[in-house]
Design a protein around this motif. Structure first.
Motif, mmCIF file in Angstrom:
data_model
loop_
_atom_site.group_PDB
_atom_site.id
_atom_site.type_symbol
_atom_site.label_atom_id
_atom_site.label_comp_id
_atom_site.label_asym_id
_atom_site.label_seq_id
_atom_site.Cartn_x
_atom_site.Cartn_y
_atom_site.Cartn_z
ATOM 1 N N ALA A 103 124.555 38.710 2.207
ATOM 2 C CA ALA A 103 123.937 37.376 2.104
ATOM 3 C C ALA A 103 125.027 36.316 2.068
ATOM 4 C CB ALA A 103 123.080 37.300 0.853
ATOM 5 N N ARG A 104 124.726 35.136 2.594
ATOM 6 C CA ARG A 104 125.660 34.008 2.520
ATOM 7 C C ARG A 104 125.754 33.554 1.059
ATOM 8 N NH1 ARG A 104 126.376 28.459 3.567
ATOM 9 N NH2 ARG A 104 127.956 28.095 5.176
ATOM 10 N N PHE A 105 126.916 33.005 0.656
ATOM 11 C CA PHE A 105 127.128 32.666 -0.772
ATOM 12 C C PHE A 105 126.117 31.667 -1.317
ATOM 13 C CE2 PHE A 105 129.701 29.806 1.771
ATOM 14 C CZ PHE A 105 129.481 28.564 1.198
ATOM 15 N N CYS A 106 125.517 30.814 -0.428
ATOM 16 C CA CYS A 106 124.545 29.826 -0.890
ATOM 17 C C CYS A 106 123.120 30.390 -0.916
ATOM 18 C CB CYS A 106 124.580 28.595 0.000
ATOM 19 S SG CYS A 106 124.170 28.998 1.706
ATOM 20 N N GLY A 107 122.907 31.556 -0.298
ATOM 21 C CA GLY A 107 121.598 32.213 -0.333
ATOM 22 C C GLY A 107 120.606 31.705 0.692
ATOM 23 N N LYS B 290 122.343 42.029 -2.190
ATOM 24 C CA LYS B 290 121.727 41.240 -3.255
ATOM 25 C C LYS B 290 121.676 39.777 -2.832
ATOM 26 C CE LYS B 290 124.794 42.802 -6.257
ATOM 27 N NZ LYS B 290 125.568 43.065 -7.469
ATOM 28 N N HIS B 291 120.638 39.077 -3.279
ATOM 29 C CA HIS B 291 120.549 37.628 -3.066
ATOM 30 C C HIS B 291 121.466 36.965 -4.087
ATOM 31 C CE1 HIS B 291 118.981 33.588 -2.752
ATOM 32 N NE2 HIS B 291 118.201 33.944 -1.727
ATOM 33 N N PRO B 292 122.363 36.050 -3.661
ATOM 34 C CA PRO B 292 123.326 35.486 -4.626
ATOM 35 C C PRO B 292 122.708 34.536 -5.649
ATOM 36 C CG PRO B 292 123.605 34.490 -2.456
ATOM 37 C CD PRO B 292 122.586 35.571 -2.304
ATOM 38 N N LYS B 293 121.519 33.965 -5.352
ATOM 39 C CA LYS B 293 120.916 32.975 -6.252
ATOM 40 C C LYS B 293 119.643 33.486 -6.934
ATOM 41 C CE LYS B 293 123.735 29.618 -4.882
ATOM 42 N NZ LYS B 293 124.765 29.075 -5.760
ATOM 43 N N SER B 294 118.920 34.385 -6.291
ATOM 44 C CA SER B 294 117.630 34.839 -6.835
ATOM 45 C C SER B 294 117.740 36.280 -7.335
ATOM 46 C CB SER B 294 116.560 34.740 -5.736
ATOM 47 O OG SER B 294 115.426 35.486 -6.090
ATOM 48 N N LEU B 295 117.409 36.478 -8.627
ATOM 49 C CA LEU B 295 117.494 37.823 -9.212
ATOM 50 C C LEU B 295 116.416 38.750 -8.665
ATOM 51 C CD1 LEU B 295 118.154 37.057 -12.975
ATOM 52 C CD2 LEU B 295 119.736 38.096 -11.377
ATOM 53 N N SER B 296 115.280 38.182 -8.269
ATOM 54 C CA SER B 296 114.152 39.024 -7.888
ATOM 55 C C SER B 296 114.151 39.411 -6.406
ATOM 56 C CB SER B 296 112.830 38.313 -8.220
ATOM 57 O OG SER B 296 112.758 37.106 -7.495
ATOM 58 N N THR B 297 115.139 38.920 -5.637
ATOM 59 C CA THR B 297 115.160 39.195 -4.197
ATOM 60 C C THR B 297 116.259 40.184 -3.849
ATOM 61 O OG1 THR B 297 114.426 36.919 -3.845
ATOM 62 C CG2 THR B 297 115.203 38.105 -1.914
ATOM 63 N N VAL B 298 115.896 41.201 -3.079
ATOM 64 C CA VAL B 298 116.888 42.160 -2.585
ATOM 65 C C VAL B 298 116.559 42.482 -1.126
ATOM 66 C CG1 VAL B 298 115.694 44.278 -3.298
ATOM 67 C CG2 VAL B 298 118.158 44.255 -3.224
ATOM 68 N N MET C 98 114.148 62.665 -4.685
ATOM 69 C CA MET C 98 115.271 61.874 -4.157
ATOM 70 C C MET C 98 116.226 62.766 -3.371
ATOM 71 S SD MET C 98 117.392 58.938 -6.096
ATOM 72 C CE MET C 98 118.394 59.851 -7.239
ATOM 73 N N GLN C 99 116.550 62.347 -2.147
ATOM 74 C CA GLN C 99 117.506 63.084 -1.317
ATOM 75 C C GLN C 99 118.868 62.384 -1.407
ATOM 76 O OE1 GLN C 99 116.800 66.120 0.247
ATOM 77 N NE2 GLN C 99 115.040 65.867 -1.094
ATOM 78 N N HIS C 100 119.737 62.623 -0.425
ATOM 79 C CA HIS C 100 121.096 62.079 -0.460
ATOM 80 C C HIS C 100 121.057 60.563 -0.641
ATOM 81 C CE1 HIS C 100 121.799 66.025 0.995
ATOM 82 N NE2 HIS C 100 121.320 65.786 2.195
ATOM 83 N N VAL C 101 121.720 60.071 -1.693
ATOM 84 C CA VAL C 101 121.695 58.640 -2.000
ATOM 85 C C VAL C 101 122.806 57.962 -1.192
ATOM 86 C CG1 VAL C 101 121.578 56.924 -3.828
ATOM 87 C CG2 VAL C 101 120.981 59.284 -4.322
ATOM 88 N N ILE C 102 122.424 57.034 -0.312
ATOM 89 C CA ILE C 102 123.379 56.447 0.629
ATOM 90 C C ILE C 102 123.926 55.119 0.128
ATOM 91 C CG2 ILE C 102 123.644 55.582 3.007
ATOM 92 C CD1 ILE C 102 121.381 57.604 3.738
ATOM 93 N N THR C 103 123.084 54.337 -0.551
ATOM 94 C CA THR C 103 123.524 53.010 -0.984
ATOM 95 C C THR C 103 123.015 52.704 -2.392
ATOM 96 O OG1 THR C 103 123.384 50.651 -0.456
ATOM 97 C CG2 THR C 103 121.525 51.984 0.222
ATOM 98 N N VAL C 104 123.778 51.914 -3.130
ATOM 99 C CA VAL C 104 123.414 51.597 -4.513
ATOM 100 C C VAL C 104 123.861 50.174 -4.853
ATOM 101 C CG1 VAL C 104 125.530 52.468 -5.625
ATOM 102 C CG2 VAL C 104 123.374 52.626 -6.835
ATOM 103 N N LYS C 105 123.069 49.491 -5.678
ATOM 104 C CA LYS C 105 123.419 48.122 -6.105
ATOM 105 C C LYS C 105 123.064 47.942 -7.579
ATOM 106 C CE LYS C 105 124.941 45.832 -2.448
ATOM 107 N NZ LYS C 105 125.890 46.854 -2.069
ATOM 108 N N TRP C 106 123.909 47.174 -8.291
ATOM 109 C CA TRP C 106 123.656 46.819 -9.699
ATOM 110 C C TRP C 106 123.214 45.359 -9.706
ATOM 111 C CZ3 TRP C 106 126.419 49.939 -13.804
ATOM 112 C CH2 TRP C 106 125.971 49.606 -15.089
ATOM 113 N N THR C 107 122.037 45.055 -10.235
ATOM 114 C CA THR C 107 121.515 43.685 -10.151
ATOM 115 C C THR C 107 122.360 42.703 -10.961
ATOM 116 O OG1 THR C 107 119.995 44.093 -11.983
ATOM 117 C CG2 THR C 107 119.126 44.409 -9.747
ATOM 118 N N SER C 108 122.275 41.433 -10.588
ATOM 119 C CA SER C 108 123.165 40.407 -11.154
ATOM 120 C C SER C 108 122.861 40.050 -12.606
ATOM 121 C CB SER C 108 123.091 39.137 -10.306
ATOM 122 O OG SER C 108 123.422 39.450 -8.978
ATOM 123 N N ASP C 109 121.714 40.518 -13.148
ATOM 124 C CA ASP C 109 121.433 40.253 -14.571
ATOM 125 C C ASP C 109 121.856 41.427 -15.451
ATOM 126 O OD1 ASP C 109 119.564 42.022 -13.709
ATOM 127 O OD2 ASP C 109 117.842 41.041 -14.636
#
Length: 432
Positions: free
Chosen positions: A104-108, A61-69, A312-323
């Motif tokens: 991602a780096r903490f500053c994005g 996830k991008h630490p500053k932008s919600l729309s970027t992954v 959908m086949q075997h799910v390898i990675t998952v992320k919950w967005t920051s909003d």
């Protein structure tokens, strides 16, 4: 005219105009309708981001932008996506072989990737200027394959894992310190978002090891029955982390008391490959080899939601967005899928009356959630046939094991077979 004695029965009445004699039956009906409507409107799948030419192996996830992954594939390709437009805005051929991890780096401003070609690369988040080459800012060539990477939440420090856990300064090409406890390869390393000097790692010898960066030493480790694939720290409670295990379960631990997990989360029917917390710290999402994604409340043993599609086949990675609104999952068949975190939530701008009605319905559902009829409707999910059959099979196996244990206990000397709780069954040892 006969004298008839009429007895008047006093009817208790509450003259408070706010209260109504039929309040509970009315509210029950409304709660039932609200629960049914929630299931009718439960359409969690939003879109599929396609463009990768191999299975999606990791995301960041991008630490500053919600729309970027960011996503990395098994062919060494890294893509940056714009979730608002739902399209890829940049593609980089980052590594030869798998992209094993990215962060991602903490500053994005930049991000790091590690791959099978034994390199750690730092890339600019911004696209290169016209005529500029697509090249990394820094490249570190290591001695062994790196299997994971995570960046410190506040400092210019990152950690990689492979044969051992290495702590790197961004300005140097050799690690500041190397941490090891055991001889097996380490599959995942994660920095604690609150106590930022703490790290957790999972090794293939079934260990979960905790390290302190200030002392440059391992703190303690817990050994489970089977291998842990990855772990994720709770972003709201510094001591809590959840581990995704090969034995189909997830374990939420308090790092101060590793003797038994706080909760065992049991619903998957195959190995759990990834886990990520919601930014509220109240729920987490897990990805599994059984081709499904599940959402668990932190304090509950069973999932509140299961997401799956036919393709959908075997799910390898998952992320919950920051909003806290969306879930992203990457799977074997080259797609990244975008889901709603709350399946029946209406997207877009809500009118004040709509918002009030939704809040009222939510409170009604909470008030009557344990009523059998409402509970049955709220918990019912249609599952793929393979998962449904495996759940049934595992129920039979669990019952057989319980019966066998009861018989053994019945025919053994009293006290010779102690009861072991479900929480302690899966822990082999804790080493400090």
């Amino acid at each position: 005219v006969s004298n008839v004695c009429v007895t008047l029965i006093a009817v208790p009445r509450n003259y408070d105009p706010v209260l109504h004699p039929f309040e509970v039956p009315r509210e029950y009906t409304r709660a039932l309708n609200a629960t049914k409507l929630e299931r009718v409107f439960a359409k969690p799948f939003l879109s599929s981001l396609d463009g990768h030419r191999d299975g999606v192996n990791c995301m960041a996830k991008h630490p500053k932008s919600l729309s970027t992954v960011l996503s990395g594939a098994c062919d060494g390709e890294v893509k940056i996506w714009n979730l608002t437009k739902r399209q890829c805005i940049r593609t980089i051929q980052a590594h030869e072989g798998f992209v094993r991890g990215m962060c991602a780096r903490f500053c994005g401003t930049s991000f790091f990737t590690v791959g099978d070609d034994k390199t750690v690369k730092q890339w600019k988040m911004e696209s290169p200027e016209y005529g500029e080459e697509e090249e990394p800012i820094h490249t570190i060539l290591g001695k062994t394959v790196y299997t994971g990477i995570d960046h410190h939440w506040k400092e210019a420090v990152f950690a990689t894992c492979g044969h051992q856990v290495d702590i790197w300064d961004e300005q140097r090409t050799s690690p500041m310190c190397s941490l090891t406890w055991g001889f097996d390869s380490i599959s995942s390393v994660k920095f604690n978002p609150i106590e930022t000097y703490l790290l957790g790692s999972c090794a293939s010898d079934r260990n979960i090891v905790l390290y302190d960066m200030r002392k440059s030493t391992p703190l303690k480790k817990v050994i489970l029955n089977m291998r842990t694939n990855t772990l994720c720290w709770n972003p709201m409670e510094a001591f809590i982390f959840t581990a995704a295990n090969e034995d189909y379960n997830l374990y939420t631990f308090d790092m101060r008391f590793l003797e038994s997990p706080v909760t065992v989360h049991m619903d998957h029917v195959s190995a759990v490959l990834d886990v990520d917390y919601s930014p509220t710290g109240k729920e987490f999402v897990s990805a599994s080899f059984d081709k499904s994604v599940r959402i668990f409340p932190v304090d509950k043993g069973h999932s509140r939601e299961v997401y799956h599609t036919k393709r959908m086949q075997h799910v390898i990675t998952v992320k919950w967005t920051s909003d806290n609104k969306y879930i992203l999952c990457g799977s074997d068949e080259m797609n990244i899928r975008l889901w709603k975190a709350n399946a029946s939530e209406k997207l877009g701008v809500l009118a004040p009356r709509e918002k009030a009605a939704m809040n009222y319905n939510q409170k009604l559902k909470e008030k009557f959630q344990y009523h059998p009829k409402i509970r049955r409707i709220a918990q019912h999910r249609h599952l793929p046939k393979s998962i449904f059959c495996q759940i049934k099979e595992q129920r039979i196996m669990r019952e057989a094991r319980r019966r066998k244990e009861l018989n053994r206990r019945k025919h053994s000397k009293p006290g010779s077979m102690p009861f072991v709780s479900e929480r302690k069954k899966h822990i082999v040892a804790v080493v400090k």
